[in-house]
Every structure is written in C-alpha cells, then in structure tokens.
Design an enzyme around this catalytic site. Sequence first.
Site, PDB file in Angstrom:
ATOM      1  N   LEU A 248      10.604  -6.977 -57.127  1.00  0.00           N
ATOM      2  CA  LEU A 248       9.632  -5.974 -57.563  1.00  0.00           C
ATOM      3  C   LEU A 248       9.707  -5.832 -59.077  1.00  0.00           C
ATOM      4  CD1 LEU A 248       7.621  -3.670 -56.994  1.00  0.00           C
ATOM      5  CD2 LEU A 248       9.572  -2.187 -56.548  1.00  0.00           C
ATOM      6  N   GLY A 249       8.585  -6.077 -59.738  1.00  0.00           N
ATOM      7  CA  GLY A 249       8.577  -5.998 -61.194  1.00  0.00           C
ATOM      8  C   GLY A 249       7.491  -5.084 -61.708  1.00  0.00           C
TER       9      GLY A 249
ATOM     10  N   GLY B 242       4.271  -4.947 -64.133  1.00  0.00           N
ATOM     11  CA  GLY B 242       3.295  -5.849 -64.754  1.00  0.00           C
ATOM     12  C   GLY B 242       2.577  -5.202 -65.919  1.00  0.00           C
TER      13      GLY B 242
ATOM     14  N   ASP C  58       6.918  -8.418 -66.340  1.00  0.00           N
ATOM     15  CA  ASP C  58       5.965  -9.531 -66.429  1.00  0.00           C
ATOM     16  C   ASP C  58       4.980  -9.300 -67.568  1.00  0.00           C
ATOM     17  OD1 ASP C  58       4.299 -11.841 -65.182  1.00  0.00           O
ATOM     18  OD2 ASP C  58       2.874 -10.205 -65.476  1.00  0.00           O
TER      19      ASP C  58
ATOM     20  N   TYR D 201      -1.778 -11.383 -73.073  1.00  0.00           N
ATOM     21  CA  TYR D 201      -1.878  -9.918 -72.967  1.00  0.00           C
ATOM     22  C   TYR D 201      -1.673  -9.254 -74.332  1.00  0.00           C
ATOM     23  CZ  TYR D 201      -0.891 -10.703 -67.940  1.00  0.00           C
ATOM     24  OH  TYR D 201      -0.893 -11.124 -66.644  1.00  0.00           O
TER      25      TYR D 201
ATOM     26  N   LYS E 133       3.848 -15.972 -70.004  1.00  0.00           N
ATOM     27  CA  LYS E 133       2.940 -17.065 -69.628  1.00  0.00           C
ATOM     28  C   LYS E 133       2.333 -17.711 -70.861  1.00  0.00           C
ATOM     29  CE  LYS E 133       1.652 -14.032 -65.850  1.00  0.00           C
ATOM     30  NZ  LYS E 133       1.710 -12.723 -66.515  1.00  0.00           N
TER      31      LYS E 133
ATOM     32  N   HIS F 248      -0.369 -19.977 -67.492  1.00  0.00           N
ATOM     33  CA  HIS F 248      -1.135 -18.781 -67.108  1.00  0.00           C
ATOM     34  C   HIS F 248      -2.178 -19.073 -66.037  1.00  0.00           C
ATOM     35  CE1 HIS F 248      -2.249 -14.634 -68.788  1.00  0.00           C
ATOM     36  NE2 HIS F 248      -2.749 -14.744 -67.590  1.00  0.00           N
TER      37      HIS F 248
END
Length: 344
Positions: A22-23, A25, A50, A55, A80, A113
């Site tokens: 569980l991360g 984002g 993440d 981003y 990514k 990505h």
Amino acid sequence: MENDVMDVSTLTLNNGVPMPRLGYGLFLTPPQDAAELVSEALRAGYRLIDTAAAYGNERGVGEAIRHSGLDRSEIFIETKVWISDFGYDETLHAFDKSATKLGVDPIDLLLLHQALPSHFDRTIDAYHALERLLDEGLVRAIGVSNFMAEHLDRLLAETSIVPAVNQLELPPYFHQAELRAKGEQLGIVSQGWSPIGGVINYEDTAFSSPLEDPVILDIADAHAKNPAQVVSRWHLQTGRSVIPKSTKPERIAQNFDVFDFKLTDVDITRIDALAASALRSCRQLSRATACGSSWRAAPSRPVQRGIDAARDLGSSNRPCRSRRQAAPRGQLVARWRRSCSRRL
Ligand code: A2P
C-alpha cells in the site's frame, strides 16, 4: 492466501526485493503541495511513495523523505521515466535527473511511464537502459506502467529482465482482470493507480461512483469501515499493490487504516463482479457511442498522438468514458495531458 496483517502489508517482487503493498500516489499533486502531503503520508504510516518525472513533484518527495527522520531504507520510492526521455542514453539521463531531484540513492523501483506504441523501438531502448541501471545497482527493481498485453509481449520478446511491476489503472469498475492474470502468470505485480475509483464513473447509471456503490456501502457497513477502506482492502487481499491518493490529511490516514479487518470471500466475489455489471449498464445506455469500441477504432494520427500521450490515464484502454470528469478534476487531468503532449 492467509489474509492476516502481514500478508497484505508487504509483497516480494520477482527479483526478491520486498515492497510495501500500500503506497501513497502523487498523480496530479501540484509540486508545491508534494512535500507537505508526503510528510503527512509518512506520518500516517505509508512506506511506499509513488511519483513520476511527468508529475513534476519529485523534488517535494525528496524533501519530505529527508525531513521525515526515517531511515532511507525504511521507505520504498518509485518513479517513472516519461516517454519524451525514451531511448537508451536519454533514459539514463532521465534517471540522473530523477535521482538528483529525489536526492535518493538507489531508487527502489524505476518504471517506464507507458509504452510508446508509435516508437516501440525507443520503448525497448529505454527498457534496456533500465536493465543497465539495475545491473549497476542504481535501482533495486525495474518495471513498466500502463502496458497492455501486446506491449508486454513485445517487451518480453526483446529484453531479458521480466518487469517486476506493471502499474495500471485499477478502479473497481475497471479492474482489468485479463491483463492482471497475464501479469501474474509472468511474475509481474499489478499495482493499481486510481484504485479507489477517483477517475472512472459511469454517470447516468447505478454506477456513478464506486464510493457510493450500494455493494461497497453494504460491505463497509458490515465491517464498520468506510468505502475507500473496503476497496483498498479488496485490492490488497486479492494480491495487488495499490497507491490511492488524497489531498486531505484525514483521508490520507484513513486510506492507510486497512490492516485491522478482513473481507470475506463473498465480499470479494461481490466486488469482483462490479466491473462486469458496470460495463453492461454502460452499454445499455443510448449514448453507446461513448463506449470503448468506437473510441478504440482506428484513431486518426492526431488522436493517436493524444492517446499515446495520455496513456497514463488508461483512456484508450477504458470501456467507457465519463462525462462526470468535466470539472474540476477533469480540468486538471486535461491540463496534465496537454503539458505532457507538449513534452513529446
Ligand atoms: P481528495 O484528494 O479530495 O481526498 P484514486 O486514487 O482512486 O484516483 O482516488 C483519488 C480520489 O479519491 C481523489 O479525488 C480523492 O479526493 C478521493 N479520495 C481519496 N481518499 C478518499 C476517501 N477516503 N474517501 C473519499 N474520497 C477519497
């Protein structure tokens, strides 16, 4: 599978590296908010963060990690490489940029990505660069994101290291069972972005929002949990990693509070079935042209270019488009797509 706390808190990637399931984002998180939100997530207990070059918020992630007081080894960081950096040398350079912004060494998981179908040779070259970074110990694991079955087939045919992760759009109404099953056969962990359903809503049907879905509400009631917690737990119990996001501290904390209850097999079957019901309902709508077949049919070149750029959103892969996304989140997504297109 045993569904106790330990079993769903961590998994082991195909090269033996452990990863929290569980991360937190950061897709669509404004750069100026990233440090504060990641700090909040780390305080709440998240140990997987993440982010992505596209981003624009890697610096904030690095800042929060440095100020967290946690040992670097306690936090698993994934980022990514964006498609404009695909190619062998370009991807090595992109890694340097990300590592500098994050200020961490090594990066735990580095992903492509998305595939670049119109220049798949560059996708392959980029992955070869990831293989080198792994070989040199500069990253601990490598993988892909938003790769469809045909992309995986082409990648596996031309490279030697099976991706550890394929990060996919996995809301409850579109959880890509076939693609996940293929990943499982290959030893690739499916990691869900938009796992609690923030993006896909089937307006004008009974499936307008997973967090308001009667099945999810019923299960949440039975376990004295909220709908987002039930959905995350469903992903975790059925073998996936997830990275839900929220900009609100109380929700960030709630979304991590999923380790003290278990869904029953019946609960899981009921949630599993939602995607097929939602799609059926969508197709029954008179505005059937909004459904996937027409969207996927032979797009024009400019449209294909947009699809390539927007594959992060899984939009070309979706069964149905939503009008509910018009605003304000839709505007954010549209702005993000435009800025990524410009970078092509
Ligand atoms: P917000 O940032 O206002 O909390 P996903 O990661 O599946 O795309 O979901 C993200 C969306 O869901 C965001 O719009 C977020 O809004 C919202 N969200 C996140 N956590 C919760 C929660 N516990 N309850 C309700 N909505 C949530």
